[in-house]
Design a protein around this motif. Sequence first.
Motif, PDB file in Angstrom:
ATOM      1  N   LYS A  74      57.547  32.776  41.476  1.00  0.00           N
ATOM      2  CA  LYS A  74      57.785  32.973  40.042  1.00  0.00           C
ATOM      3  C   LYS A  74      56.521  32.715  39.227  1.00  0.00           C
ATOM      4  O   LYS A  74      56.289  33.355  38.207  1.00  0.00           O
ATOM      5  CB  LYS A  74      58.894  32.042  39.551  1.00  0.00           C
ATOM      6  N   ALA A  75      55.700  31.753  39.668  1.00  0.00           N
ATOM      7  CA  ALA A  75      54.541  31.333  38.882  1.00  0.00           C
ATOM      8  C   ALA A  75      53.226  31.967  39.318  1.00  0.00           C
ATOM      9  O   ALA A  75      52.237  31.859  38.590  1.00  0.00           O
ATOM     10  CB  ALA A  75      54.407  29.810  38.960  1.00  0.00           C
ATOM     11  N   ALA A  76      53.181  32.620  40.469  1.00  0.00           N
ATOM     12  CA  ALA A  76      51.928  33.156  41.002  1.00  0.00           C
ATOM     13  C   ALA A  76      51.328  34.184  40.042  1.00  0.00           C
ATOM     14  O   ALA A  76      52.029  35.020  39.489  1.00  0.00           O
ATOM     15  CB  ALA A  76      52.154  33.788  42.356  1.00  0.00           C
ATOM     16  N   GLU A  77      50.030  34.086  39.880  1.00  0.00           N
ATOM     17  CA  GLU A  77      49.334  34.976  38.953  1.00  0.00           C
ATOM     18  C   GLU A  77      49.009  36.333  39.563  1.00  0.00           C
ATOM     19  O   GLU A  77      48.754  37.295  38.851  1.00  0.00           O
ATOM     20  CB  GLU A  77      48.051  34.308  38.471  1.00  0.00           C
ATOM     21  N   SER A  78      48.995  36.418  40.898  1.00  0.00           N
ATOM     22  CA  SER A  78      48.638  37.683  41.530  1.00  0.00           C
ATOM     23  C   SER A  78      49.420  37.859  42.826  1.00  0.00           C
ATOM     24  O   SER A  78      49.900  36.903  43.423  1.00  0.00           O
ATOM     25  CB  SER A  78      47.145  37.728  41.829  1.00  0.00           C
ATOM     26  N   SER A  79      49.515  39.107  43.248  1.00  0.00           N
ATOM     27  CA  SER A  79      50.199  39.376  44.520  1.00  0.00           C
ATOM     28  C   SER A  79      49.400  38.819  45.686  1.00  0.00           C
ATOM     29  O   SER A  79      49.966  38.452  46.706  1.00  0.00           O
ATOM     30  CB  SER A  79      50.439  40.874  44.699  1.00  0.00           C
ATOM     31  N   GLU A  80      48.083  38.728  45.535  1.00  0.00           N
ATOM     32  CA  GLU A  80      47.242  38.155  46.596  1.00  0.00           C
ATOM     33  C   GLU A  80      47.606  36.687  46.829  1.00  0.00           C
ATOM     34  O   GLU A  80      47.667  36.225  47.964  1.00  0.00           O
ATOM     35  CB  GLU A  80      45.769  38.282  46.225  1.00  0.00           C
ATOM     36  N   MET A  81      47.852  35.962  45.739  1.00  0.00           N
ATOM     37  CA  MET A  81      48.253  34.563  45.871  1.00  0.00           C
ATOM     38  C   MET A  81      49.599  34.454  46.578  1.00  0.00           C
ATOM     39  O   MET A  81      49.782  33.605  47.438  1.00  0.00           O
ATOM     40  CB  MET A  81      48.327  33.895  44.495  1.00  0.00           C
TER      41      MET A  81
END
Length: 92
Positions: A74-81
């Motif tokens: 929910k909190a991740a800034e990017s799909s890579e993260m």
Amino acid sequence: MSENLFRWVFIYAKEVRSKVSGDERDLVFLSWNGEQLCSSQINKAIKSIRKKAEVSGNPSSTLFRKSAVSGFHKAAESSEMRDSLADLMAHM
């Protein structure tokens, strides 16, 4: 990671983890002899803490891991993260 959780992990790393030597420098949680914890050891520690804190229920490491994954997604800034989350949590 919330600011509050970060502070608790920082205190743990500074006050407890720093006193455990081991080759696994990338791991946060190790046994007192410096070895990687297995899931049964983690579950045993969770149950012990729950009992001492007089908390009802039966949480497990799986519940904590799944909760962390849900919160992170929910909190991740990017799909890579998000994609690297499995590696960070030692999923194989």
